[in-house]
Each structure stands twice: as structure tokens, then as C-alpha cells.
Design an enzyme around this catalytic site. Structure first.
Site, short mmCIF file in Angstrom:
data_model
loop_
_atom_site.label_atom_id
_atom_site.label_comp_id
_atom_site.label_asym_id
_atom_site.label_seq_id
_atom_site.Cartn_x
_atom_site.Cartn_y
_atom_site.Cartn_z
N GLY A 183 -15.48 3.11 3.69
CA GLY A 183 -14.10 3.55 3.49
C GLY A 183 -13.47 3.10 2.20
CG HIS A 223 -6.76 -2.76 3.06
ND1 HIS A 223 -6.02 -1.61 2.87
CD2 HIS A 223 -7.99 -2.50 2.53
CE1 HIS A 223 -6.77 -0.70 2.27
NE2 HIS A 223 -7.97 -1.21 2.05
CG HIS A 235 -8.74 -2.92 -2.47
ND1 HIS A 235 -9.70 -2.27 -3.20
CD2 HIS A 235 -8.57 -2.20 -1.34
CE1 HIS A 235 -10.09 -1.18 -2.54
NE2 HIS A 235 -9.43 -1.13 -1.40
CB SER A 287 -10.60 5.45 -1.44
OG SER A 287 -9.46 4.63 -1.31
CG ASN A 295 -12.39 -0.51 3.92
OD1 ASN A 295 -12.72 -1.00 5.00
ND2 ASN A 295 -11.22 0.09 3.73
CG ASP A 328 -2.07 0.97 1.09
OD1 ASP A 328 -3.22 0.51 0.99
OD2 ASP A 328 -1.82 2.20 1.08
P1 AMP Z 1 -9.64 1.52 0.27
O1 AMP Z 1 -9.59 2.93 0.82
O2 AMP Z 1 -10.09 0.49 1.22
O3 AMP Z 1 -10.41 1.49 -1.04
O4 AMP Z 1 -8.14 1.14 -0.06
C1 AMP Z 1 -7.44 1.67 -1.14
C2 AMP Z 1 -6.00 1.63 -0.76
O5 AMP Z 1 -5.24 1.81 -1.94
C3 AMP Z 1 -5.57 2.74 0.20
O6 AMP Z 1 -5.04 2.15 1.39
C4 AMP Z 1 -4.51 3.52 -0.59
O7 AMP Z 1 -3.44 3.96 0.22
C5 AMP Z 1 -4.07 2.49 -1.61
N1 AMP Z 1 -3.54 3.04 -2.84
C6 AMP Z 1 -4.07 4.02 -3.62
N2 AMP Z 1 -3.32 4.24 -4.71
C7 AMP Z 1 -2.27 3.36 -4.63
C8 AMP Z 1 -1.14 3.08 -5.45
N3 AMP Z 1 -0.91 3.74 -6.59
N4 AMP Z 1 -0.27 2.12 -5.04
C9 AMP Z 1 -0.48 1.46 -3.89
N5 AMP Z 1 -1.53 1.65 -3.08
C10 AMP Z 1 -2.42 2.59 -3.43
#
Ligand code: AMP
Ligand code: ZN
Length: 112
Positions: A91, A100, A98, A93, A85, A30
Site C-alpha cells: 500500500g 502514519h 513515512h 503510494s 507501508n 494526512d
Molecule cells: P502510503 O499510501 O502509505 O504511501 O501513504 C501516503 C499518504 O500520503 C496517504 O495517506 C496520502 O493521503 C498522503 N498524502 C499524499 N499527498 C499528500 C499531501 N500533499 N499532503 C498530505 N498528505 C498527503
């Protein structure tokens, strides 16, 4: 999907720090780690979220959990949390499924 951030990462069009890859899934660190160990595991095929898992695509989700078990073992990580999420209020985004994987610090419950 052509304009999906995680589809682009899975295709290697956007750089990422690879943890693991096979024909079905891709794991990478991440960009904004929330624990000493924090990586994401995604299916290579676009699935929007946990809410879009169905009988047809469920095997890749089972495979991802197998990969999480294997990769954490290889890292020597025994205690970890797996989070997905689903939807903005929860949460999410990035609208590509995916998981975590977080480890290396004490976790609180319930999550905020
Ligand atoms: P969520 O907020 O649960 O959708 O998780 C999305 C995750 O993707 C967040 O923890 C971000 O920090 C991560 N993220 C976003 N862009 C990138 C990227 N280019 N490379 C690695 N992680 C990313
Ligand atoms: Zn996607």
C-alpha cells in the site's frame, strides 16, 4: 531528492498542515485522513521506505518514534496505531519513508 513529493513537503515547497518539525524530521496531517487523528512523520533526508533503513540512517527512525511519543502525549492521545507501508503491494503510494499515526476510532486487526 528533487522530484520527491515528501522531500518537497519537508522543504516547504508544497504546502502542508504542520504538526511538528525539527532538524531531522517533519510531521504533517494526512491530506486524506483515515481516522479522526491522522498525521504522517517523515525524515527530512530522503529514505525510500522501511526497506532502505540501514545502520547509517537508523538513528533518524529512532528519533521519529521518540517524536511520535512526544507529539501524541502533547495531543492527549493515548491509544494510536503507527503504520509504515513498504512497497506497492503493502500500500505504499509515496516512495519516501513515512509513518502514519492514526487515532480517535476503534481499529481492526489484522489490517486489510
Ligand atoms: P502510503 O499510501 O502509505 O504511501 O501513504 C501516503 C499518504 O500520503 C496517504 O495517506 C496520502 O493521503 C498522503 N498524502 C499524499 N499527498 C499528500 C499531501 N500533499 N499532503 C498530505 N498528505 C498527503
Ligand atoms: Zn523524498
Amino acid at each position: 531528492m528533487s522530484d520527491c513529493l515528501f522531500c518537497k513537503i519537508a522543504r516547504g515547497e508544497i504546502p502542508s498542515k504542520k504538526v511538528y518539525e525539527d532538524e531531522l524530521c517533519y510531521a504533517f496531517y494526512d491530506i486524506d485522513p483515515q481516522a479522526p487523528v491522522h498525521f504522517l512523520v517523515i525524515p527530512k533526508a530522503h529514505i525510500a521506505s522501511c526497506g532502505a533503513i540501514d545502520a547509517e540512517n537508523a538513528p533518524v527512525v529512532a528519533h521519529i518514534f521518540q517524536v511520535i511519543s512526544q507529539v501524541t502525549k502533547e495531543m492527549g492521545v493515548t491509544d494510536f496505531r503507527v503504520v509504515s507501508n513498504c512497497g506497492p503491494q503493502a500500500g505504499q503510494s509515496v516512495p519516501h519513508l513515512h509513518f502514519h499515526v492514526l487515532s480517535g476510532r476503534d481499529m481492526t486487526w489484522p489490517p486489510g
